[in-house]
Design a protein around this motif. Structure first.
Motif, PDB file in Angstrom:
ATOM      1  N   ASP A   3      12.161  29.630   5.605  1.00 21.46           N
ATOM      2  CA  ASP A   3      12.272  28.754   4.020  1.00 21.46           C
ATOM      3  C   ASP A   3      12.901  27.351   5.225  1.00 21.46           C
ATOM      4  OD1 ASP A   3      14.693  29.864   4.214  1.00 21.46           O
ATOM      5  OD2 ASP A   3      15.010  30.098   2.051  1.00 21.46           O
ATOM      6  N   LYS A   4      13.407  27.261   5.989  1.00 26.25           N
ATOM      7  CA  LYS A   4      13.457  26.346   6.761  1.00 26.25           C
ATOM      8  C   LYS A   4      12.799  26.119   7.808  1.00 26.25           C
ATOM      9  CE  LYS A   4      17.213  26.132   4.176  1.00 26.25           C
ATOM     10  NZ  LYS A   4      17.829  24.938   2.710  1.00 26.25           N
ATOM     11  N   ALA A   5      11.350  26.519   7.801  1.00 24.65           N
ATOM     12  CA  ALA A   5      10.507  26.124   9.239  1.00 24.65           C
ATOM     13  C   ALA A   5      10.785  24.560   9.292  1.00 24.65           C
ATOM     14  CB  ALA A   5       9.531  27.142   8.928  1.00 24.65           C
TER      15      ALA A   5
ATOM     16  N   GLY B  38       5.025  12.705   8.904  1.00 23.92           N
ATOM     17  CA  GLY B  38       4.538  12.878  10.471  1.00 23.92           C
ATOM     18  C   GLY B  38       3.417  14.051   9.774  1.00 23.92           C
ATOM     19  N   LEU B  39       4.320  15.164   9.194  1.00 27.42           N
ATOM     20  CA  LEU B  39       3.127  16.162   8.977  1.00 27.42           C
ATOM     21  C   LEU B  39       1.957  16.384   7.987  1.00 27.42           C
ATOM     22  CD1 LEU B  39       3.168  19.651   9.083  1.00 27.42           C
ATOM     23  CD2 LEU B  39       4.762  19.707   7.445  1.00 27.42           C
TER      24      LEU B  39
ATOM     25  N   SER C 164      -5.428  24.975  13.778  1.00 25.28           N
ATOM     26  CA  SER C 164      -4.540  25.794  14.981  1.00 25.28           C
ATOM     27  C   SER C 164      -3.738  26.602  13.653  1.00 25.28           C
ATOM     28  CB  SER C 164      -3.724  24.985  15.792  1.00 25.28           C
ATOM     29  OG  SER C 164      -2.139  25.656  16.684  1.00 25.28           O
ATOM     30  N   SER C 165      -3.076  25.365  13.137  1.00 25.51           N
ATOM     31  CA  SER C 165      -2.265  26.695  11.814  1.00 25.51           C
ATOM     32  C   SER C 165      -2.595  27.580  11.133  1.00 25.51           C
ATOM     33  CB  SER C 165      -1.276  25.335  11.128  1.00 25.51           C
ATOM     34  OG  SER C 165      -0.948  24.601  11.562  1.00 25.51           O
TER      35      SER C 165
ATOM     36  N   SER D  62       5.773  22.925  13.060  1.00 29.92           N
ATOM     37  CA  SER D  62       6.572  21.374  12.577  1.00 29.92           C
ATOM     38  C   SER D  62       7.114  22.410  11.165  1.00 29.92           C
ATOM     39  CB  SER D  62       4.993  20.789  12.243  1.00 29.92           C
ATOM     40  OG  SER D  62       4.186  20.244  13.568  1.00 29.92           O
ATOM     41  N   GLY D  63       6.568  23.670  10.516  1.00 29.28           N
ATOM     42  CA  GLY D  63       7.128  22.907   9.083  1.00 29.28           C
ATOM     43  C   GLY D  63       6.439  22.886   7.941  1.00 29.28           C
ATOM     44  N   THR D  64       6.896  22.982   6.693  1.00 26.51           N
ATOM     45  CA  THR D  64       5.669  22.811   5.806  1.00 26.51           C
ATOM     46  C   THR D  64       6.360  21.375   4.526  1.00 26.51           C
ATOM     47  OG1 THR D  64       6.106  24.547   4.332  1.00 26.51           O
ATOM     48  CG2 THR D  64       4.309  24.626   5.184  1.00 26.51           C
TER      49      THR D  64
END
Length: 951
Positions: free
Chosen positions: A559-561, A645-646, A658-659, A677-679
């Motif tokens: 949850d902190k990706a 950026g994401l 890729s993701s 990079s997270g969400t």
């Protein structure tokens, strides 16, 4: 070659170093008939230069030879003074298209053999085209030099007999695929071509794109392409540059044999350098499949090597060159832009001073706000002026960049070739350094007043689709379309056909492979137990130091990706002692770089420094690592940049593929299934306290290992690493990975990318984790003919035979406890289903029938000989050391790999293919326009399931 460097070089001393040439008479007496000696530049003590000898053949071919015995390799470069600037209105794209045609075989080299010959020789190759030149180059073991000269001379002198309509059509489709992949299907991909239409007058050689307009490519004929070759590809319009370990007399004899009888082409004159001016500011805009608005501003200036170029470069650096610049302070630091900067790119005929900003929608209401901030920044510069620090910073950076660029033979050869092609002087390093050393404050202010202050400019707005209201200003310019040139080329005169005095159909046989020397490494431990592995590299007076910390994304709660990346970004910001701008300024004055980063399984610190500045650079590493500021203002800005950026990456089909593929393989409850990079959701939830907590877990001595490559001995560099000896903390345990997911057979997963020009296809499955001498390494050998090389089955099928893609590959990726097999390509949207069929056919055939004896021989030769190229640069050496360190390999593991390559049987490899390439185990993902591709996928009999990425 060893470089000797002083802090800064005086123009007079440099000029003296460049003036020394060998005796012409002595050189000429020993030369083959038809070769003339031109000049020699020797290496001078305490000077930055590239020693070389320059010759010319009777047909006009310029030859430059640079000796470097440090590695058993050679780099061969043939540069033709022709790029898109030689094209005519309505006939764009020829130079780049011809770059592709030059790899399609010639009279004595069979179709698709160029890549095969070079790859089987253990080498690498490529070609590139820009506005002003086209170059072809190979890096190969030194015993393969004659073979490269045979290849290059055959396509220079004997290309046209092998140029067919079919080859032309396939390569035209390949270029269209390249355009779709690199321009049409990429956010902001069309920026340059649209901008240049507005900056340059109609018909200017830079007003059309290098890759060409699609309608111009469709208009081209085989006859046009042949005429383009005859006009521009003569030896008198080319420079052959060779660097590395070779016998000079033998090399000149080969050059004379292979190139000497190629007839001279039509005469070539330099294009006119006409000053580019604007009568008023031009506004243009476009909507794009991008998340963030972008503003791009350009002023026409001078041309390459103009007396004002260096001062304009310094001006651009002051305005927008990194964290110490005015653009950064006013736009990024204040939160108006996610990214912003300025530069002064120069080409042979024209330069432009460019400023850009990617807007942060949370603070900038429209691009008009961004334009206003840029104009305010330009006005601020006029009031602020130029400081001594501004001048010194750019000069030190230029010197450091020059030295780092000379770490490889390719880097030195490329510099020699470019300088000869454009300026007739191969080694201009010394004079360039002097140009920058002599720039004064008055020079910078003069060019500001001459080219920038109150001058017309081009202002381009790129906004997300449907958000035209965000543009900076209403469009006031439309490009003028000129009539289509009736002929593809002008100035073509009758050229003689090349006739050969010897049998060119016989490929030269290479001599014995050179003896390889694996880097000699040393190992030690710091007082706190941190392991250090190092080796010496004496090519340049530089240091590459890398600190790896086990953990990375794997250490973060799901949850902190994204927290690993975010923490690394914060360590690139302020310390407790200094602001991020002050730290950046200190690095600029040293010509050093320090970069904190993170990946799926580790965080890292990469340090590059000139040896003379290592102590001061390590003091800055110590400050950033052990005394991070973790300021709330920095965090708020960095976090916002990460989120925006994401969201920008989520407009890139390749990032989505890729993701999405990792998410399908591993699921959303596995760190391997969630992007590092997270969400947007996970990034939004991260607080500064979370970052501080992650820092305490990750940046511990117990997690760290150090790799260092420099021109210093172990005894010299070990005491300098003592700054890390007081680092404390036990290793942090990383949780084991959950099992990968299973999926139903005969299913294609589809992520919708409406309007996409291409579809990104990914096929694969969980597979082997890394090992150096077991099945993982053997799988790499097995995969090589399938999709691991350019001339593999899959790439030749989808790219060269079908024209579906710019490139298709298969690969095994593995780490300590996970691994995947993947097959992937970006293909034209209209052939998505057809390309999928070909992928499946090739993999199934390979699994059931395996590789052939010829493919086994090709694989063995290629991999065995390619080791000569693997340890050249300091960064390559560092990578080799890191493999040993990370996976606890024996220092002689490459010898064991050599033995496997030499002894593994066809049966063993094919058994591995049968085991690892079962199509029933594969997951299929397509990222593309659902409306157009879904029906054709269903028609193949697949169940199509639409999926989305995690929020």
């Amino acid at each position: 070659m060893k470089l000797h460097v002083k802090k800064w070089l005086l123009a007079g001393a440099i000029s003296a170093a460049l003036a020394g040439c060998a005796n012409d008479g002595q050189q000429a007496s020993a030369l083959p008939q038809g070769i003339s000696f031109i000049e020699e530049v020797a290496q001078a003590e305490n000077q930055v230069s590239i020693p070389y000898k320059k010759y010319q053949l009777a047909n006009g071919l310029t030859v430059i030879l640079h000796q470097d015995k440090s590695d058993p390799l050679v780099h061969v470069d043939v540069t033709y003074h022709v790029g898109s600037a030689r094209e005519l209105a309505g006939r764009s794209g020829f130079a780049h298209l011809f770059e592709h045609m030059m790899f399609q075989g010639s009279q004595h080299v069979a179709d698709e053999q160029h890549f095969k010959v070079v790859t089987e020789s253990g080498g690498t190759l490529n070609g590139t085209t820009n506005t002003d030149r086209t170059n072809y180059f190979e890096t190969v073991p030194s015993n393969q030099l004659e073979k490269m000269l045979w290849l290059e001379s055959d396509r220079m002198g004997f290309l046209l007999p092998a140029l067919t309509d079919k080859k032309f059509e396939v390569q035209r489709e390949t270029v269209k695929n390249e355009r779709a992949q690199r321009i049409d299907n990429r956010p902001y991909g069309r920026l340059n071509e649209r901008f240049n239409q507005a900056l340059y007058p109609a018909g200017h050689p830079y007003s059309w794109p290098v890759i060409g307009w699609p309608e111009d490519l469709d208009r081209a004929t085989t006859s046009d392409v042949k005429h383009f070759f005859q006009r521009w590809y003569g030896p008198n319009n080319a420079t052959l540059t060779i660097g590395g370990d070779f016998d000079e007399a033998q090399t000149l004899a080969w050059i004379n044999q292979y190139f000497g009888e190629i007839p001279r082409g039509p005469e070539v004159k330099p294009d006119e350098k006409t000053k580019v001016t604007l009568d008023s500011t031009r506004y243009i805009s476009m909507e794009d499949k991008a998340h963030l608005p972008l503003l791009y501003i350009g002023f026409p200036t001078v041309y390459a090597q103009h007396q004002d170029e260096a001062a304009l470069d310094l001006l651009a650096n002051i305005l927008g060159g990194g964290k110490t610049s005015l653009i950064y302070k006013n736009l990024v630091k204040e939160g108006f832009a996610v990214q912003a900067g300025a530069s002064h790119p120069c080409q042979e005929l024209a330069c432009q001073l460019s400023l850009y900003a990617v807007a942060n929608p949370a603070k900038a209401a429209s691009l008009a706000d961004i334009e206003a901030k840029v104009n305010q920044t330009i006005a601020e510069f006029e009031q602020r002026g130029v400081t001594d620090a501004d001048l010194q910073k750019v000069k030190v950076q230029f010197e450091a960049d020059t030295i780092f660029g000379m770490q490889s033979v390719q880097g030195k050869v490329s510099a020699l070739a470019a300088n000869q092609t454009f300026f007739g002087q191969p080694n201009m390093i010394g004079s360039d350094l002097a140009r920058y050393a002599n720039v004064s404050k008055a020079d910078v202010m003069r060019v500001f007043n001459t080219y920038i202050k109150n001058k017309p400019m081009v202002v381009m707005s790129i906004v997300p689709e449907g958000q035209k209201q965000l543009i900076a200003h209403a469009d006031n310019f439309e490009p003028t379309m000129l009539p289509i040139a009736q002929e593809a080329v002008t100035g073509l005169t009758q050229t003689a056909l090349t006739t050969s005095s010897f049998d060119r159909s016989k490929m030269p046989v290479a001599s014995a492979a050179p003896l390889l020397t694996v880097p000699k490494l040393w190992q030690s431990q710091l007082e706190n137990g941190t392991s250090v592995m190092g080796t010496e590299s004496h090519e340049t007076p530089t240091v590459e130091l890398l600190i790896y910390l086990d953990g990375g994304h794997r250490l973060a709660p799901l949850d902190k990706a994204g927290i690993a990346d975010l923490t690394a970004s914060m360590l690139n910001e302020s310390s407790l002692k200094r602001s991020s701008e002050e730290l950046a300024g200190a690095l600029d004055m040293l010509g050093s770089t320090i970069s904190f980063g993170a990946s799926s399984s580790q965080s890292f610190i990469k340090v590059s420094s000139l040896t003379e500045h290592l102590d001061a650079t390590l003091a800055l590493v110590e400050e950033r690592l052990f005394s991070p500021g973790f300021l709330q203002a920095d965090f708020d800005r960095v976090k916002q940049q990460a989120i925006q950026g994401l969201q920008h990456q989520l407009s890139d089909p390749n990032f989505i593929a890729s993701s999405g593929f990792n998410q399908l393989l591993y699921g959303r409850q596995n760190p391997m299934g969630v992007s590092s990079s997270g969400t947007v959701k996970s990034l939004s939830a991260i607080t500064l306290d979370d970052v501080k907590q992650y820092y305490q877990q990750q940046y511990r001595a117990g997690n760290a290992q150090i790799v260092v490559v420099s021109d210093l001995s172990q005894q010299q560099i070990q005491p300098k690493l003592a700054v890390f000896s007081t680092w404390q903390g036990e290793a942090t345990k990383v949780a084991q990975l959950p099992a990968a997911l299973s999926h139903p057979k005969n299913t294609v997963y589809l992520i919708d990318k409406p309007g996409a020009a291409q579809s990104v296809i990914t096929i694969g499955k969980p597979s082997l984790s890394y090992d150096a001498t077991g099945d993982y390494f053997k799988a790499y050998l097995m995969n090589y003919p399938l999709g691991g090389a350019f001339n593999s089955r899959i790439n030749l099928n989808l790219r060269e035979d079908k024209g579906y893609t710019y490139g298709a590959r298969t690969v095994f990726n593995g780490s300590e406890d996970s691994g995947e097999f993947m097959a992937y390509a970006s293909v034209r949207s209209d052939v998505t289903a057809d390309a999928l069929v070909e992928f499946v056919k090739e993999i199934k055939t390979y699994q059931t029938e395996g590789m052939t004896e010829n493919e086994l021989r090709f694989m063995r030769n290629s991999i065995a000989q390619s080791q000569a190229l693997e340890y050249e640069t300091p960064y390559q050496k560092a990578g080799f050391l890191r493999m040993i360190q990370r996976y606890q390999l024996d220092q002689d593991f490459t010898l064991k790999q050599d033995e496997i390559v030499d002894r593994i049987t066809l049966t063993q490899l094919n058994q591995l293919a049968a085991k690892l390439l079962n199509m029933d185990d594969m997951v299929f993902l397509v990222v593309g326009d659902k409306a157009s591709v879904e029906p054709s996928l269903q028609a193949l009999g697949y169940q199509v399931e639409t999926v989305t990425l995690a929020d």
